[in-house]
Every structure is written in structure tokens, then in C-alpha cells.
Design a protein around this motif. Structure first.
Motif, PDB file in Angstrom:
ATOM      1  N   VAL A 258      10.826   4.936  -5.438  1.00  0.00           N
ATOM      2  CA  VAL A 258      10.786   4.275  -4.129  1.00  0.00           C
ATOM      3  C   VAL A 258      11.813   3.158  -4.094  1.00  0.00           C
ATOM      4  N   ALA A 259      12.463   3.009  -2.945  1.00  0.00           N
ATOM      5  CA  ALA A 259      13.413   1.913  -2.731  1.00  0.00           C
ATOM      6  C   ALA A 259      13.110   1.237  -1.401  1.00  0.00           C
ATOM      7  N   THR A 260      13.438  -0.044  -1.317  1.00  0.00           N
ATOM      8  CA  THR A 260      13.263  -0.808  -0.094  1.00  0.00           C
ATOM      9  C   THR A 260      14.389  -1.826   0.006  1.00  0.00           C
ATOM     10  N   VAL A 261      14.346  -2.666   1.037  1.00  0.00           N
ATOM     11  CA  VAL A 261      15.367  -3.697   1.211  1.00  0.00           C
ATOM     12  C   VAL A 261      14.706  -5.015   1.583  1.00  0.00           C
ATOM     13  N   THR A 262      15.402  -6.124   1.313  1.00  0.00           N
ATOM     14  CA  THR A 262      15.034  -7.404   1.897  1.00  0.00           C
ATOM     15  C   THR A 262      15.887  -7.605   3.147  1.00  0.00           C
ATOM     16  N   PHE A 263      15.478  -8.559   3.975  1.00  0.00           N
ATOM     17  CA  PHE A 263      16.103  -8.727   5.286  1.00  0.00           C
ATOM     18  C   PHE A 263      16.951 -10.000   5.354  1.00  0.00           C
TER      19      PHE A 263
ATOM     20  N   GLY B  28       7.350  -1.140  -9.474  1.00  0.00           N
ATOM     21  CA  GLY B  28       8.592  -0.545  -9.951  1.00  0.00           C
ATOM     22  C   GLY B  28       9.482  -0.017  -8.852  1.00  0.00           C
ATOM     23  N   VAL B  29       9.451  -0.664  -7.683  1.00  0.00           N
ATOM     24  CA  VAL B  29      10.250  -0.241  -6.534  1.00  0.00           C
ATOM     25  C   VAL B  29      11.623  -0.896  -6.598  1.00  0.00           C
ATOM     26  N   ALA B  30      12.666  -0.133  -6.372  1.00  0.00           N
ATOM     27  CA  ALA B  30      14.031  -0.667  -6.344  1.00  0.00           C
ATOM     28  C   ALA B  30      14.240  -1.453  -5.055  1.00  0.00           C
ATOM     29  N   VAL B  31      14.852  -2.619  -5.166  1.00  0.00           N
ATOM     30  CA  VAL B  31      15.066  -3.487  -3.999  1.00  0.00           C
ATOM     31  C   VAL B  31      16.558  -3.710  -3.785  1.00  0.00           C
ATOM     32  N   ALA B  32      17.042  -3.346  -2.621  1.00  0.00           N
ATOM     33  CA  ALA B  32      18.405  -3.684  -2.217  1.00  0.00           C
ATOM     34  C   ALA B  32      18.348  -5.077  -1.589  1.00  0.00           C
TER      35      ALA B  32
ATOM     36  N   ALA C  68       5.711  -7.357  -4.267  1.00  0.00           N
ATOM     37  CA  ALA C  68       5.073  -6.041  -4.223  1.00  0.00           C
ATOM     38  C   ALA C  68       5.932  -4.997  -4.917  1.00  0.00           C
ATOM     39  N   ALA C  69       7.227  -5.061  -4.699  1.00  0.00           N
ATOM     40  CA  ALA C  69       8.140  -4.116  -5.346  1.00  0.00           C
ATOM     41  C   ALA C  69       8.075  -4.260  -6.859  1.00  0.00           C
ATOM     42  N   GLY C  70       8.014  -5.494  -7.337  1.00  0.00           N
ATOM     43  CA  GLY C  70       7.951  -5.728  -8.768  1.00  0.00           C
ATOM     44  C   GLY C  70       6.702  -5.146  -9.397  1.00  0.00           C
TER      45      GLY C  70
ATOM     46  N   ALA D   2       0.831  -1.205   0.000  1.00  0.00           N
ATOM     47  CA  ALA D   2       0.000   0.000   0.000  1.00  0.00           C
ATOM     48  C   ALA D   2       0.868   1.259   0.000  1.00  0.00           C
ATOM     49  N   MET D   3       1.962   1.212   0.760  1.00  0.00           N
ATOM     50  CA  MET D   3       2.865   2.366   0.782  1.00  0.00           C
ATOM     51  C   MET D   3       3.605   2.505  -0.538  1.00  0.00           C
ATOM     52  N   PHE D   4       4.077   1.381  -1.080  1.00  0.00           N
ATOM     53  CA  PHE D   4       4.744   1.426  -2.387  1.00  0.00           C
ATOM     54  C   PHE D   4       3.816   2.041  -3.435  1.00  0.00           C
ATOM     55  N   GLY D   5       2.571   1.562  -3.456  1.00  0.00           N
ATOM     56  CA  GLY D   5       1.626   2.010  -4.462  1.00  0.00           C
ATOM     57  C   GLY D   5       1.288   3.473  -4.354  1.00  0.00           C
TER      58      GLY D   5
END
Length: 268
Positions: free
Chosen positions: A115-120, A152-156, A147-149, A103-106
Motif C-alpha cells: 500500500v502507498a499513500t501521500v501527504t498533502f 508498513g505503508v509507503a508514503v510519498a 498510521a502508515a508507519g 482502517a483501509m491501510f490495515g
């Protein structure tokens, strides 16, 4: 490399984004998001930066408390990192947590933000006692990627590399990154965003430690960790308390970057 010029960066999240482990509440917290903002400001001197993150927040709270203010700031770059506190709760629903993140990504991407995020990383590789939640980490990372895909969110992908569980990247509580760890996270996000000057050096292992702990030393370290960190954390949970109770964002407004630091903790 990306040619985007970011001038309004807003960070959403919990204690990691707030910067715990990198500085303190007296001198001030720095953290990976501050470090990323510093890197951006070197190239874009007009950058303004807000950090809405508050320690202890679960994904639903980050969504409910931080998304509205973030949208009001109209960022052209936003980072959203949440979910670790959910992993540690007795009840965990990967779909629910993933839904809040999506929801935040969207909402942010719909407004035009990058937007960028990370995996843990697998927490059990840092704290063996946490082995029962390894499956939760895998499930959450799958939701983050999906969700990132879709948005179009960049994922570290910090979960992919052995170095991310090197103890030297973590504080003694094993939940928060050390200054070196925060530097690596900032570099990972910069790389995911393809910022000029970024590369994959953040994935490289550290030099071998000078000494390897003995069995007795390791056991003593585990006992101290249980007494000093796990015990107090469990006590707060039983009382329904959070480390973020009564706290607000450290940098709720978009402000210019001042006193930009460009350092390398790996050389300290």
C-alpha cells in the motif's frame, strides 16, 4: 530498488485519484493513478488496474464505499489517498479522518497488498485565503505518517518540497493537479515504492517562469478565482451538494492496460 512485480493494482480515493485536472469528462480523465499504472505496465505487461476513486468523497465515504470492492479485487498493490475534502469541510476531526485511513491501510496490508499513500501540501501556499486550514493539513499529515508507519505503508512525502505548491502544478481551481502535477504525483508514489527507474527528480523545482505577475494582475487573478471557483464551491456546500453526486468509479474492474502512454509533460 524494489524487486516486487505488481500485477493487480487498485486505486482508492477522491477527485485527485480519479484524475480531475488531467483530461476531462468528455475525452476521459487520466490522472496520477493512471500514470502510475502505465509506468507499472511497461515493466509488467500483465498488469491489470482498477480505479475506484470518485470525486467529492470524504475519507469516511472512501472507506465505506471503496474498501470492500477493493478487497474483493485482491490487489497486490493499492494506493489510498483521501482527506482533502475533509479538510475543506466546516467540521474537521483529524483523528476521525486518520482512523478511516488507518482502517483501509490495515485491511489492505492484512490481505497482503503493498500500500502507498501521500501527504498533502499546505493549501495556503497555493491559495492564501485557505490559511486558516494550514493547521488541519499539518494534523492530517501527522496522522497519515503515524498510521502508515504502523502498517508498513509507503508514503510519498509531497508536503516536504516547495515545488509541490508551484502554480504550474495546479489547475485554475487550485484544488486539482494539472497534467504536470499529476505526473509529479505519479513519480512521487513510484519513488516511495522504490520502483525501478524512479528517483527524486519529482522534487526538483521547475525552471523560473518567464514573467512574474504584477500586484494588479495577481489581485485580478484572485478575484476571478473567487468568482469562478470558490463561489460555486460554497454554493454547493450550502445546498448540501457534492461534485460527485450520482457518479460512480470510472474503472471499477481490474482491466489490462491498453494504449500505455509514456510522456513527459514537463517537455510539452
Amino acid at each position: 530498488m524494489s524487486d516486487d512485480v505488481y500485477l493487480r493494482y487498485v486505486a482508492l480515493g477522491d477527485s485527485q485519484t480519479e484524475g480531475l485536472g488531467d483530461g476531462d469528462d468528455i475525452r476521459g480523465l487520466r490522472g496520477w493513478a493512471d500514470r502510475l499504472a502505465e509506468q507499472l505496465a511497461v515493466r509488467n505487461p500483465g498488469l491489470r488496474y482498477a480505479n475506484l476513486a470518485v470525486r467529492g468523497r470524504v475519507a469516511a465515504e472512501v472507506h465505506g464505499e471503496q474498501l470492500g470492492p477493493a478487497l474483493a479485487l485482491r490487489p497486490d498493490l493499492a494506493t489510498v489517498v483521501a482527506g482533502v475534502n475533509d479538510l475543506l469541510r466546516r467540521r474537521f476531526d483529524a483523528d476521525e479522518v486518520g482512523g478511516h485511513l488507518e482502517a483501509m491501510f490495515g485491511a489492505l496490508t492484512a490481505q497482503g497488498a503493498r500500500v502507498a499513500t501521500v501527504t498533502f501540501p499546505d493549501i495556503a501556499r497555493i491559495t492564501p485565503i485557505a490559511r486558516p486550514i494550514s493547521s488541519r493539513v499539518i494534523a492530517l499529515n501527522q496522522r497519515i505518517r503515524a498510521a502508515a508507519g504502523r502498517h508498513g505503508v509507503a508514503v510519498a512525502e509531497t508536503s516536504h518540497y516547495p515545488v509541490v505548491t508551484d502554480p504550474r502544478l495546479w489547475t485554475l481551481d487550485r484544488l486539482h493537479a494539472s497534467p504536470l502535477g499529476h505526473q509529479r504525483i505519479a513519480a512521487a508514489v513510484a519513488h516511495a515504492l522504490q520502483l525501478p527507474g524512479s528517483d527524486d527528480s519529482w522534487t526538483h523545482p521547475l525552471p523560473p517562469p518567464e514573467a512574474t505577475p504584477t500586484g494588479w494582475h495577481s489581485a485580478a487573478v484572485e478575484l476571478r478565482w473567487i468568482a469562478n471557483f470558490l463561489g460555486p464551491w460554497l454554493a454547493r456546500r450550502l445546498r448540501g451538494r457534492s461534485s460527485g453526486d450520482g457518479r460512480t468509479a470510472k474503472r471499477p474492474h481490474l482491466l489490462p492496460m491498453t494504449g500505455v502512454l509514456v510522456d513527459n509533460p514537463e517537455r510539452d
